[in-house]
Design an enzyme around this catalytic site. Structure first.
Site, mmCIF file in Angstrom:
data_model
loop_
_atom_site.group_PDB
_atom_site.id
_atom_site.type_symbol
_atom_site.label_atom_id
_atom_site.label_comp_id
_atom_site.label_asym_id
_atom_site.label_seq_id
_atom_site.Cartn_x
_atom_site.Cartn_y
_atom_site.Cartn_z
ATOM 1 N N CYS A 53 43.200 72.294 42.478
ATOM 2 C CA CYS A 53 43.368 73.426 40.825
ATOM 3 C C CYS A 53 43.263 72.016 39.801
ATOM 4 O O CYS A 53 42.555 72.521 38.960
ATOM 5 C CB CYS A 53 44.445 72.977 41.218
ATOM 6 S SG CYS A 53 45.279 74.198 42.253
ATOM 7 N N ARG A 99 40.670 70.277 49.832
ATOM 8 C CA ARG A 99 39.706 70.861 48.623
ATOM 9 C C ARG A 99 39.259 69.716 47.603
ATOM 10 O O ARG A 99 40.341 69.356 47.509
ATOM 11 C CB ARG A 99 40.523 71.725 48.211
ATOM 12 C CG ARG A 99 39.731 73.335 48.963
ATOM 13 C CD ARG A 99 40.749 74.302 48.246
ATOM 14 N NE ARG A 99 41.934 74.625 48.159
ATOM 15 C CZ ARG A 99 43.095 75.002 47.715
ATOM 16 N NH1 ARG A 99 42.645 76.303 46.910
ATOM 17 N NH2 ARG A 99 43.924 74.521 47.679
HETATM 18 C C1 UGA Z 1 48.721 70.928 40.309
HETATM 19 C C2 UGA Z 1 49.626 71.088 39.009
HETATM 20 O O1 UGA Z 1 51.148 69.362 39.285
HETATM 21 C C3 UGA Z 1 50.632 71.964 39.511
HETATM 22 O O2 UGA Z 1 51.987 72.391 38.587
HETATM 23 C C4 UGA Z 1 49.871 73.062 38.968
HETATM 24 O O3 UGA Z 1 50.919 74.550 39.761
HETATM 25 C C5 UGA Z 1 49.197 73.222 40.603
HETATM 26 O O4 UGA Z 1 48.375 72.255 40.566
HETATM 27 C C6 UGA Z 1 47.996 74.360 40.508
HETATM 28 O O5 UGA Z 1 47.428 74.421 39.606
HETATM 29 O O6 UGA Z 1 48.209 75.494 41.317
HETATM 30 P P1 UGA Z 1 48.522 70.081 42.870
HETATM 31 O O7 UGA Z 1 47.363 70.298 42.732
HETATM 32 O O8 UGA Z 1 49.590 70.342 43.894
HETATM 33 O O9 UGA Z 1 49.728 70.473 41.517
HETATM 34 O O10 UGA Z 1 48.921 68.228 42.947
HETATM 35 P P2 UGA Z 1 49.192 67.189 42.525
HETATM 36 O O11 UGA Z 1 51.351 66.835 42.242
HETATM 37 O O12 UGA Z 1 49.236 67.763 40.383
HETATM 38 O O13 UGA Z 1 48.501 66.233 41.919
HETATM 39 C C7 UGA Z 1 46.728 66.834 42.138
HETATM 40 C C8 UGA Z 1 46.306 64.583 42.007
HETATM 41 O O14 UGA Z 1 46.539 63.733 41.984
HETATM 42 C C9 UGA Z 1 46.502 64.471 43.421
HETATM 43 O O15 UGA Z 1 45.143 64.407 44.589
HETATM 44 C C10 UGA Z 1 47.450 63.490 43.567
HETATM 45 O O16 UGA Z 1 47.268 62.471 44.134
HETATM 46 C C11 UGA Z 1 46.812 63.204 42.058
HETATM 47 N N1 UGA Z 1 47.514 61.826 41.377
HETATM 48 C C12 UGA Z 1 48.565 62.807 41.124
HETATM 49 C C13 UGA Z 1 46.945 60.933 40.953
HETATM 50 O O17 UGA Z 1 46.256 60.125 41.753
HETATM 51 N N2 UGA Z 1 47.626 60.073 40.524
HETATM 52 C C14 UGA Z 1 49.179 60.712 39.440
HETATM 53 O O18 UGA Z 1 49.918 59.718 39.164
HETATM 54 C C15 UGA Z 1 49.402 61.435 40.179
#
Ligand code: UGA
Length: 437
Positions: free
Chosen positions: A264, A334
């Site tokens: 995403c 991904r």
């Molecule tokens: C993200 C959004 O958070 C959701 O709200 C959205 O619905 C979704 O995309 C989507 O478009 O379907 P997601 O891809 O499941 O959700 O993952 P996240 O929890 O957002 O994490 C994304 C990435 O950011 C991960 O690789 C995580 O490790 C990283 N991250 C997250 C960080 O490096 N630091 C942080 O503080 C938080």
């Protein structure tokens, strides 16, 4: 209510199961026979906590079924479009092939009063274009855009109890009917006072991409601070705690590390940039290119740290990689920073041995050149450097004294700043986090 869900990937499969759990009669439709077979047998085709239990209980009630036949949508009042919108090969824009195919495939089976509900993440302007298509092919049907905000790892909870609902509705006659149908779909969440924003197509589409753009920016902001911390001796984790106490900023999504990945955030910021450029407003979101660049630099930084820690070359050195998925509690690789780092180290001649609780199979399919083990102790045995790239609970809770006894060199690169730095140093490890002294 009878409803169909077109596309049974991460979004659609969870949505279908949750809607059935909430009492609706749901048919999930997908072109992939093996996925449909698995779902119909109550098995999740991917790792998502709580989903297998939900699939089993919902299929047992008889309210949830699956099919590869688009005609199975006939008779449903509401049709969710939940197919993927991946990045186009060699371009930043989103590939809308699957969305268009889903809507085209639905049109022959739509009846008077049906509502097509887009859930996929699309470039602004797509809903209006698809609405015209629906009106041309099935004049009695309407289209709404209802973006999804679920997070992998929390998908079931986020779908059953969303933190907000957004309806992008058609103007004119269809408006009230579309709203009434969506209110019925989400009756339980609305009854629990879930905030609802009723708006037009363009706003609904933009809510989704701007939310993900904001989250990506927040992560890259703290990772940019990590880069500054690295040349000043500051500690970015303390910095994040301190600025996070300001409730206007907040501590969530301020974890510096190897950066964001997944299906995403990376592709959504690129597609947003491409769409803004098409609209002649490229400068408005030009900063997202920097957000992307910062993010990708952190992967390189981890690779550089491993090389440095091994005296300038990783050639034929055993490097244990802990974590392959883009985040914990997911088997999704991904655009995973973890897998990317593992592949880069392998490319430099390192003898990479990687482990992950759930995503080895997916990683292996994409990169069979890497070596994998399901056992953390095997990955650590004789390692000359250890890299933590996904903060799974079992890696966060590793006992540094136990791990010390297994490795060749006690060097750990904490790509997620998830270990207790003091405890690991005390146990004799050379610890290096990102943006930490
Ligand atoms: C993200 C959004 O958070 C959701 O709200 C959205 O619905 C979704 O995309 C989507 O478009 O379907 P997601 O891809 O499941 O959700 O993952 P996240 O929890 O957002 O994490 C994304 C990435 O950011 C991960 O690789 C995580 O490790 C990283 N991250 C997250 C960080 O490096 N630091 C942080 O503080 C938080």
């Amino acid at each position: 209510m009878k409803m169909s869900v077109i596309g049974c990937g991460y979004l659609g499969a969870v949505h279908a199961a949750c809607m059935a759990e909430l009492g609706h009669e749901v048919v999930g439709i997908d072109v992939d026979q093996s996925k449909i077979d698995a779902l119909a047998a109550g098995q999740a085709p991917f790792f998502e906590p709580g989903l297998p239990e939900l699939l089993r209980s919902a299929t047992a009630t008889g309210r949830l079924s699956f099919s590869t036949d688009p005609a199975a949508a006939k008779g449903s009042q509401v049709h969710f479009v939940a197919v993927g919108t991946p990045q186009k090969k060699g371009e930043n824009a989103a590939d809308l092939t699957y969305v268009d195919a889903a809507v085209d495939g639905l049109i022959p089976f739509l009846s008077e009063g049906d509502l097509v509900v887009g859930k996929s993440t699309v470039p602004v302007g797509t809903a209006a274009r698809l609405a015209a298509k629906v009106k041309a092919g099935a004049p009695g049907a309407d289209l709404a855009w209802n973006p999804e905000f679920l997070r992998e790892g929390f998908a079931v909870k986020d779908t059953i109890s969303p933190d907000r609902l957004v309806y992008g509705l058609p103007g004119g006659e269809g408006h009230a009917h579309a709203k009434a149908l969506l209110d019925e779909v989400y009756a339980i969440a609305l009854g629990n006072d879930t905030p609802l924003v009723v708006t037009d197509y363009a706003t609904a589409e933009l809510v989704k991409v701007s939310a993900n753009a904001f989250l990506a920016t927040k992560i890259s902001f703290i990772n940019a601070m990590a880069e500054i911390a690295e040349v000043t001796g500051a500690d970015v984790t303390q910095l994040a705690d301190a600025i996070g106490f300001d409730s206007r900023i907040g501590r969530k999504f301020l974890n510096a590390g190897v950066g964001f990945g997944g299906g995403c955030l990376p592709k959504d910021i690129r597609a947003f940039t491409a769409r803004a450029e098409e609209l002649g407003r490229g400068e408005s979101v030009a900063f997202l290119k920097e957000v992307d660049a910062i993010n990708l630099r952190r992967r390189q930084r981890v690779v550089d740290l491993v090389v440095e820690s091994l005296g300038g070359s990783v050639f034929q050195k055993k490097v244990a990689v802990l974590g392959l998925s883009f985040k914990p509690d997911s088997d999704d690789v991904r655009d995973s920073p973890a897998l990317d780092v593992a592949v880069q180290l392998n490319g430099l001649g390192a003898d990479v041995i990687a482990t992950d609780p759930e995503s080895i199979r997916n990683a292996q399919r994409l990169h069979p050149q890497l070596s994998f083990t399901e056992n953390t102790a095997d990955a650590l045995a004789g390692a000359e450097a250890v890299v933590i790239l996904t903060e799974w609970k079992e890696f966060r809770e590793l006992d540094p004294a136990w791990a010390f006894g297994l490795v060749e060199n006690a060097i750990v690169i904490d790509g997620r700043n998830c270990l207790d730095m003091a405890a690991w140093r005390e146990a004799g490890w050379t610890y290096q986090g990102l943006g930490r002294p």
